[in-house]
Write a protein that holds these residues in place. Structure first.
Motif, PDB file in Angstrom:
ATOM      1  N   ILE A 135     -17.803   3.026   3.936  1.00  0.00           N
ATOM      2  CA  ILE A 135     -16.500   3.369   3.373  1.00  0.00           C
ATOM      3  C   ILE A 135     -15.402   2.750   4.224  1.00  0.00           C
ATOM      4  O   ILE A 135     -15.532   2.656   5.452  1.00  0.00           O
ATOM      5  CB  ILE A 135     -16.326   4.903   3.268  1.00  0.00           C
ATOM      6  CG1 ILE A 135     -15.085   5.255   2.450  1.00  0.00           C
ATOM      7  CG2 ILE A 135     -16.297   5.557   4.650  1.00  0.00           C
ATOM      8  CD1 ILE A 135     -15.004   6.748   2.090  1.00  0.00           C
ATOM      9  N   SER A 136     -14.345   2.324   3.568  1.00  0.00           N
ATOM     10  CA  SER A 136     -13.209   1.751   4.291  1.00  0.00           C
ATOM     11  C   SER A 136     -11.926   2.079   3.534  1.00  0.00           C
ATOM     12  O   SER A 136     -11.971   2.378   2.340  1.00  0.00           O
ATOM     13  CB  SER A 136     -13.372   0.239   4.452  1.00  0.00           C
ATOM     14  OG  SER A 136     -13.442  -0.393   3.186  1.00  0.00           O
ATOM     15  N   ARG A 137     -10.828   2.011   4.222  1.00  0.00           N
ATOM     16  CA  ARG A 137      -9.549   2.297   3.575  1.00  0.00           C
ATOM     17  C   ARG A 137      -8.485   1.337   4.066  1.00  0.00           C
ATOM     18  O   ARG A 137      -8.570   0.802   5.179  1.00  0.00           O
ATOM     19  CB  ARG A 137      -9.109   3.742   3.806  1.00  0.00           C
ATOM     20  CG  ARG A 137      -8.843   4.096   5.251  1.00  0.00           C
ATOM     21  CD  ARG A 137      -8.591   5.588   5.407  1.00  0.00           C
ATOM     22  NE  ARG A 137      -7.255   5.992   4.999  1.00  0.00           N
ATOM     23  CZ  ARG A 137      -6.848   7.247   4.897  1.00  0.00           C
ATOM     24  NH1 ARG A 137      -7.692   8.237   5.172  1.00  0.00           N
ATOM     25  NH2 ARG A 137      -5.606   7.536   4.522  1.00  0.00           N
ATOM     26  N   ASN A 138      -7.490   1.146   3.226  1.00  0.00           N
ATOM     27  CA  ASN A 138      -6.330   0.337   3.584  1.00  0.00           C
ATOM     28  C   ASN A 138      -5.115   1.228   3.422  1.00  0.00           C
ATOM     29  O   ASN A 138      -4.704   1.520   2.298  1.00  0.00           O
ATOM     30  CB  ASN A 138      -6.245  -0.897   2.682  1.00  0.00           C
ATOM     31  CG  ASN A 138      -5.115  -1.830   3.076  1.00  0.00           C
ATOM     32  OD1 ASN A 138      -4.013  -1.393   3.379  1.00  0.00           O
ATOM     33  ND2 ASN A 138      -5.406  -3.115   3.070  1.00  0.00           N
ATOM     34  N   ASN A 139      -4.576   1.674   4.513  1.00  0.00           N
ATOM     35  CA  ASN A 139      -3.466   2.621   4.456  1.00  0.00           C
ATOM     36  C   ASN A 139      -2.201   1.991   3.883  1.00  0.00           C
ATOM     37  O   ASN A 139      -1.386   2.677   3.264  1.00  0.00           O
ATOM     38  CB  ASN A 139      -3.187   3.189   5.843  1.00  0.00           C
ATOM     39  CG  ASN A 139      -4.305   4.100   6.316  1.00  0.00           C
ATOM     40  OD1 ASN A 139      -4.961   4.774   5.510  1.00  0.00           O
ATOM     41  ND2 ASN A 139      -4.561   4.113   7.608  1.00  0.00           N
ATOM     42  N   ALA A 140      -2.017   0.713   4.083  1.00  0.00           N
ATOM     43  CA  ALA A 140      -0.820   0.055   3.558  1.00  0.00           C
ATOM     44  C   ALA A 140      -0.867  -0.054   2.035  1.00  0.00           C
ATOM     45  O   ALA A 140       0.165   0.021   1.365  1.00  0.00           O
ATOM     46  CB  ALA A 140      -0.674  -1.321   4.181  1.00  0.00           C
ATOM     47  N   LYS A 141      -2.082  -0.214   1.501  1.00  0.00           N
ATOM     48  CA  LYS A 141      -2.236  -0.376   0.054  1.00  0.00           C
ATOM     49  C   LYS A 141      -2.678   0.901  -0.634  1.00  0.00           C
ATOM     50  O   LYS A 141      -2.801   0.930  -1.859  1.00  0.00           O
ATOM     51  CB  LYS A 141      -3.239  -1.492  -0.239  1.00  0.00           C
ATOM     52  CG  LYS A 141      -2.796  -2.872   0.225  1.00  0.00           C
ATOM     53  CD  LYS A 141      -3.823  -3.928  -0.156  1.00  0.00           C
ATOM     54  CE  LYS A 141      -3.364  -5.319   0.264  1.00  0.00           C
ATOM     55  NZ  LYS A 141      -4.363  -6.373  -0.114  1.00  0.00           N
TER      56      LYS A 141
END
Length: 114
Positions: free
Chosen positions: A68-74
Motif C-alpha cells: 500500500i502507498s499514498r500520495n498526500n499531495a494528490k
C-alpha cells in the motif's frame, strides 16, 4: 467527500494488479487511508492501511504480496497486488478517515481466475 476506486479486473493466478483510489476534491490532513475487501458470502475485511506518517498495516493473508502507498499531495492511495491467488477474489473498497469520519469508495471487483 467522494472516493473513486479503479484498477480492478480479471487476472490469472500469479498475476498482478494495481488499485488506485482518489478523492474527488482536495483534502487537508487525511488520517488513515486503507483498502478493504469483501468476498462473496463473507464479511468485509481489512487488507491494508497506511497512516498519514506512512506507517503500514497488512492482513496476514497479503503480507509480502501486497504493497500500500499514498500520495498526500494528490490525496490518493494505491494498492499494488502481486502473486495474486484465487482467494484474493473480492470487491475491493478504499476508505479514508478524515476529521474523525470514515468515507468509502464504491468498490472495484478483482477476479483471480484461470
Amino acid at each position: 467527500v467522494q472516493l473513486q476506486a479503479s484498477g480492478g479486473g480479471l487476472v490469472q493466478p500469479g498475476g498482478s494488479l494495481r488499485l488506485s483510489c482518489a478523492a474527488s476534491r482536495s483534502l487537508f490532513n487525511i488520517n488513515t487511508m486503507g483498502w478493504y475487501r469483501q468476498a462473496p458470502g463473507k464479511q468485509r475485511e481489512l487488507v491494508a492501511d497506511i497512516t498519514s506518517a506512512g506507517g503500514t498495516n497488512y492482513s496476514d493473508s497479503v503480507k509480502g504480496r501486497f504493497t500500500i502507498s499514498r500520495n498526500n499531495a494528490k490525496n490518493t492511495v494505491d494498492l499494488q497486488m502481486n502473486s495474486l491467488k484465487a482467494e484474493d477474489t473480492a470487491v475491493y473498497y478504499c476508505k479514508i478517515n478524515y476529521w474523525f469520519n470514515d468515507y468509502w469508495g464504491q468498490g472495484t471487483l478483482v477476479t483471480v481466475s484461470s
